[in-house]
Scaffold this motif. Structure first.
Motif, PDB file in Angstrom:
ATOM      1  N   ILE A  71     -39.319 -51.877 -11.237  1.00  0.00           N
ATOM      2  CA  ILE A  71     -38.251 -53.109 -10.770  1.00  0.00           C
ATOM      3  C   ILE A  71     -37.011 -52.286 -10.332  1.00  0.00           C
ATOM      4  CG2 ILE A  71     -37.350 -53.383 -13.146  1.00  0.00           C
ATOM      5  CD1 ILE A  71     -37.365 -56.262 -12.281  1.00  0.00           C
ATOM      6  N   VAL A  72     -36.935 -51.049 -10.981  1.00  0.00           N
ATOM      7  CA  VAL A  72     -35.509 -50.460 -10.381  1.00  0.00           C
ATOM      8  C   VAL A  72     -35.702 -49.844  -9.069  1.00  0.00           C
ATOM      9  CG1 VAL A  72     -34.442 -48.261 -10.959  1.00  0.00           C
ATOM     10  CG2 VAL A  72     -35.239 -49.403 -12.739  1.00  0.00           C
ATOM     11  N   TRP A  73     -36.866 -49.407  -8.519  1.00  0.00           N
ATOM     12  CA  TRP A  73     -36.924 -49.015  -7.290  1.00  0.00           C
ATOM     13  C   TRP A  73     -37.096 -50.281  -6.145  1.00  0.00           C
ATOM     14  CZ3 TRP A  73     -41.540 -50.143  -4.250  1.00  0.00           C
ATOM     15  CH2 TRP A  73     -41.698 -49.603  -2.924  1.00  0.00           C
ATOM     16  N   ARG A  74     -37.724 -51.587  -6.854  1.00  0.00           N
ATOM     17  CA  ARG A  74     -37.432 -52.509  -6.129  1.00  0.00           C
ATOM     18  C   ARG A  74     -36.122 -53.222  -5.640  1.00  0.00           C
ATOM     19  NH1 ARG A  74     -41.785 -56.121  -5.956  1.00  0.00           N
ATOM     20  NH2 ARG A  74     -40.646 -57.193  -4.570  1.00  0.00           N
ATOM     21  N   VAL A  75     -35.182 -53.038  -6.797  1.00  0.00           N
ATOM     22  CA  VAL A  75     -33.872 -53.808  -6.603  1.00  0.00           C
ATOM     23  C   VAL A  75     -33.188 -52.586  -5.599  1.00  0.00           C
ATOM     24  CG1 VAL A  75     -32.937 -52.681  -8.959  1.00  0.00           C
ATOM     25  CG2 VAL A  75     -32.133 -54.765  -7.872  1.00  0.00           C
ATOM     26  N   ALA A  76     -33.351 -51.174  -5.877  1.00  0.00           N
ATOM     27  CA  ALA A  76     -32.434 -50.253  -5.344  1.00  0.00           C
ATOM     28  C   ALA A  76     -32.852 -50.388  -3.725  1.00  0.00           C
ATOM     29  CB  ALA A  76     -32.918 -48.969  -5.761  1.00  0.00           C
ATOM     30  N   GLY A  77     -34.158 -50.686  -3.498  1.00  0.00           N
ATOM     31  CA  GLY A  77     -34.642 -50.636  -2.185  1.00  0.00           C
ATOM     32  C   GLY A  77     -34.112 -52.149  -1.522  1.00  0.00           C
ATOM     33  N   LYS A  78     -33.651 -53.116  -2.189  1.00  0.00           N
ATOM     34  CA  LYS A  78     -32.966 -54.191  -1.579  1.00  0.00           C
ATOM     35  C   LYS A  78     -31.539 -53.605  -1.010  1.00  0.00           C
ATOM     36  CE  LYS A  78     -34.406 -58.334  -3.892  1.00  0.00           C
ATOM     37  NZ  LYS A  78     -34.473 -58.988  -2.489  1.00  0.00           N
ATOM     38  N   TRP A  79     -30.937 -52.471  -1.131  1.00  0.00           N
ATOM     39  CA  TRP A  79     -29.535 -51.864  -0.597  1.00  0.00           C
ATOM     40  C   TRP A  79     -30.058 -51.684   0.779  1.00  0.00           C
ATOM     41  CZ3 TRP A  79     -28.298 -47.418   1.578  1.00  0.00           C
ATOM     42  CH2 TRP A  79     -26.933 -47.259   1.823  1.00  0.00           C
ATOM     43  N   LEU A  80     -31.340 -51.396   0.948  1.00  0.00           N
ATOM     44  CA  LEU A  80     -31.849 -50.748   2.224  1.00  0.00           C
ATOM     45  C   LEU A  80     -31.920 -51.884   3.087  1.00  0.00           C
ATOM     46  CD1 LEU A  80     -34.122 -47.684   1.279  1.00  0.00           C
ATOM     47  CD2 LEU A  80     -31.847 -47.607   1.921  1.00  0.00           C
ATOM     48  N   ALA A  81     -32.222 -52.770   2.771  1.00  0.00           N
ATOM     49  CA  ALA A  81     -32.565 -54.159   3.493  1.00  0.00           C
ATOM     50  C   ALA A  81     -31.511 -55.203   3.468  1.00  0.00           C
ATOM     51  CB  ALA A  81     -33.728 -54.826   2.628  1.00  0.00           C
ATOM     52  N   GLU A  82     -30.738 -55.199   2.427  1.00  0.00           N
ATOM     53  CA  GLU A  82     -29.476 -56.315   2.563  1.00  0.00           C
ATOM     54  C   GLU A  82     -28.186 -55.850   2.249  1.00  0.00           C
ATOM     55  OE1 GLU A  82     -30.916 -58.773  -0.612  1.00  0.00           O
ATOM     56  OE2 GLU A  82     -33.126 -58.959   0.248  1.00  0.00           O
ATOM     57  N   GLY A  83     -27.718 -54.594   1.957  1.00  0.00           N
ATOM     58  CA  GLY A  83     -26.720 -53.831   1.856  1.00  0.00           C
ATOM     59  C   GLY A  83     -25.647 -54.292   2.935  1.00  0.00           C
ATOM     60  N   THR A  84     -24.565 -54.311   2.533  1.00  0.00           N
ATOM     61  CA  THR A  84     -23.511 -54.459   3.652  1.00  0.00           C
ATOM     62  C   THR A  84     -23.463 -53.441   4.439  1.00  0.00           C
ATOM     63  OG1 THR A  84     -21.956 -55.830   1.886  1.00  0.00           O
ATOM     64  CG2 THR A  84     -20.767 -54.683   4.028  1.00  0.00           C
ATOM     65  N   LEU A  85     -23.495 -52.349   4.282  1.00  0.00           N
ATOM     66  CA  LEU A  85     -23.494 -51.132   5.192  1.00  0.00           C
ATOM     67  C   LEU A  85     -24.675 -51.235   6.180  1.00  0.00           C
ATOM     68  CD1 LEU A  85     -22.508 -48.434   6.313  1.00  0.00           C
ATOM     69  CD2 LEU A  85     -24.146 -47.316   4.451  1.00  0.00           C
ATOM     70  N   ILE A  86     -25.936 -51.650   5.770  1.00  0.00           N
ATOM     71  CA  ILE A  86     -27.179 -51.689   6.546  1.00  0.00           C
ATOM     72  C   ILE A  86     -26.946 -52.815   7.564  1.00  0.00           C
ATOM     73  CG2 ILE A  86     -29.477 -51.664   6.500  1.00  0.00           C
ATOM     74  CD1 ILE A  86     -28.611 -49.240   5.447  1.00  0.00           C
ATOM     75  N   GLN A  87     -26.471 -53.977   6.940  1.00  0.00           N
ATOM     76  CA  GLN A  87     -26.373 -55.063   7.733  1.00  0.00           C
ATOM     77  C   GLN A  87     -25.207 -54.962   8.822  1.00  0.00           C
ATOM     78  OE1 GLN A  87     -28.298 -57.676   7.607  1.00  0.00           O
ATOM     79  NE2 GLN A  87     -29.285 -57.319   5.546  1.00  0.00           N
ATOM     80  N   THR A  88     -24.188 -54.297   8.436  1.00  0.00           N
ATOM     81  CA  THR A  88     -23.195 -53.904   9.389  1.00  0.00           C
ATOM     82  C   THR A  88     -23.729 -53.062  10.749  1.00  0.00           C
ATOM     83  OG1 THR A  88     -21.391 -54.053   7.758  1.00  0.00           O
ATOM     84  CG2 THR A  88     -20.690 -52.935   9.871  1.00  0.00           C
ATOM     85  N   LEU A  89     -24.519 -52.103  10.150  1.00  0.00           N
ATOM     86  CA  LEU A  89     -25.030 -50.988  11.281  1.00  0.00           C
ATOM     87  C   LEU A  89     -26.058 -51.863  12.127  1.00  0.00           C
ATOM     88  CD1 LEU A  89     -25.468 -47.824   9.062  1.00  0.00           C
ATOM     89  CD2 LEU A  89     -23.603 -48.239  10.820  1.00  0.00           C
ATOM     90  N   ARG A  90     -26.856 -52.510  11.598  1.00  0.00           N
ATOM     91  CA  ARG A  90     -27.810 -53.580  12.290  1.00  0.00           C
ATOM     92  C   ARG A  90     -26.991 -54.438  13.324  1.00  0.00           C
ATOM     93  NH1 ARG A  90     -31.854 -55.299   7.467  1.00  0.00           N
ATOM     94  NH2 ARG A  90     -33.143 -53.483   7.302  1.00  0.00           N
ATOM     95  N   GLY A  91     -25.881 -54.980  12.890  1.00  0.00           N
ATOM     96  CA  GLY A  91     -25.074 -55.796  13.897  1.00  0.00           C
ATOM     97  C   GLY A  91     -24.330 -54.992  15.103  1.00  0.00           C
ATOM     98  N   ILE A  92     -24.194 -53.893  14.683  1.00  0.00           N
ATOM     99  CA  ILE A  92     -23.615 -52.928  15.727  1.00  0.00           C
ATOM    100  C   ILE A  92     -24.560 -52.651  16.705  1.00  0.00           C
ATOM    101  CG2 ILE A  92     -22.612 -50.717  16.270  1.00  0.00           C
ATOM    102  CD1 ILE A  92     -21.060 -50.819  13.515  1.00  0.00           C
ATOM    103  N   PHE A  93     -25.706 -52.139  16.308  1.00  0.00           N
ATOM    104  CA  PHE A  93     -26.681 -51.830  17.225  1.00  0.00           C
ATOM    105  C   PHE A  93     -27.374 -53.048  17.900  1.00  0.00           C
ATOM    106  CE2 PHE A  93     -27.970 -48.412  14.043  1.00  0.00           C
ATOM    107  CZ  PHE A  93     -27.285 -47.585  14.518  1.00  0.00           C
ATOM    108  N   ARG A  94     -27.413 -54.182  17.319  1.00  0.00           N
ATOM    109  CA  ARG A  94     -27.753 -55.248  18.056  1.00  0.00           C
ATOM    110  C   ARG A  94     -26.656 -55.625  19.375  1.00  0.00           C
ATOM    111  NH1 ARG A  94     -28.367 -57.830  12.830  1.00  0.00           N
ATOM    112  NH2 ARG A  94     -30.589 -57.776  12.252  1.00  0.00           N
ATOM    113  N   LYS A  95     -25.515 -55.510  19.050  1.00  0.00           N
ATOM    114  CA  LYS A  95     -24.504 -55.641  20.101  1.00  0.00           C
ATOM    115  C   LYS A  95     -24.599 -54.605  21.033  1.00  0.00           C
ATOM    116  CE  LYS A  95     -21.119 -57.914  17.379  1.00  0.00           C
ATOM    117  NZ  LYS A  95     -19.844 -57.843  16.304  1.00  0.00           N
ATOM    118  N   GLY A  96     -24.953 -53.404  20.650  1.00  0.00           N
ATOM    119  CA  GLY A  96     -25.059 -52.435  21.845  1.00  0.00           C
ATOM    120  C   GLY A  96     -26.265 -52.625  22.627  1.00  0.00           C
ATOM    121  N   ASN A  97     -27.323 -53.490  22.086  1.00  0.00           N
ATOM    122  CA  ASN A  97     -28.339 -53.671  23.093  1.00  0.00           C
ATOM    123  C   ASN A  97     -28.168 -54.958  23.884  1.00  0.00           C
ATOM    124  OD1 ASN A  97     -30.037 -51.523  21.988  1.00  0.00           O
ATOM    125  ND2 ASN A  97     -30.824 -52.665  20.220  1.00  0.00           N
TER     126      ASN A  97
END
Length: 210
Positions: free
Chosen positions: A184-210
């Motif tokens: 469960i430690v690995w599972r919840v840590a993995g959520k940072w890669l999917a839902e974290g503010t940094l990741i979400q911000t970078l995805r938004g930037i890439f979407r705008k760039g496309n």
């Protein structure tokens, strides 16, 4: 449930007569566990910090270090875990979500329920969850809360991570045995890669760039 509480059993010791100051919570000590008489130390519930056996043991070891190895350092209470041994177990370390928001402002909160953990499903122990509070950009762990079987065991991986400054992204990259409750430690840590503010911000930037 009735919690009667505890108070230090120091009456009759005559501490005030030798200059040891006693406050409302018990014997007053500095961050090296020295009393107001520098060659007298105190540890455990009588100093009124965290009233846990494991904290008292840690304090006692710190006193031994400070007596025999001067300058060994102050005690640090920033990462203190504790567990309530009920059914299911409840364990925590660090700040609550409310405390983290008050101290750090916006934070990221990640949660995984036990019914999403295969070992819990196999054992029929799906009542519970894990919640991790972290800084928004770097994923520094600010607080962890566990409810479920073996919560008091699983919490120690987070204690190490918080003590060593290991962020969620690094925990997400560590291989965990399957199937275990600790996954469960690995599972919840993995959520940072999917839902974290940094990741979400970078995805938004890439979407705008496309």
């Amino acid at each position: 449930m009735i919690a009667a509480g505890r108070k230090p059993n120091i009456e009759g010791l005559g501490l005030e007569k030798i200059g040891v100051k006693v406050g409302k919570s018990g014997i007053e000590v500095n961050n090296k566990l020295q009393t107001t008489v520098k060659n007298i130390y105190a540890a455990g519930d009588v100093v009124g910090h965290y009233l846990f056996t494991h904290v008292a043991a840690f304090q006692a070891m710190q006193i031994v270090r400070n007596i025999f190895f001067p300058g060994s350092g102050a005690i640090n209470y920033s990462v203190v875990p504790w567990t309530t041994f009920c059914d299911p177990e409840v364990a925590r370390c660090g700040l609550t979500e409310a405390e983290a928001r008050e101290k750090h402002g916006d934070v990221d909160v990640f949660r995984v329920d036990l019914h999403d953990v295969d070992r819990a499903v196999a054992e029929g122990e799906t009542k519970g969850f894990i919640k991790v509070v972290a800084t928004r950009w770097k994923g520094k762990i600010l607080g962890v809360h566990l409810v479920g079987p073996n919560a008091g065991e699983v919490i120690h991986e987070f204690v190490l991570a918080m003590s060593a400054g290991i962020p969620l992204r690094k925990l997400a990259g560590i291989i965990h045995v399957y199937p275990t409750f600790s996954s469960i430690v690995w599972r919840v840590a993995g959520k940072w890669l999917a839902e974290g503010t940094l990741i979400q911000t970078l995805r938004g930037i890439f979407r705008k760039g496309n």
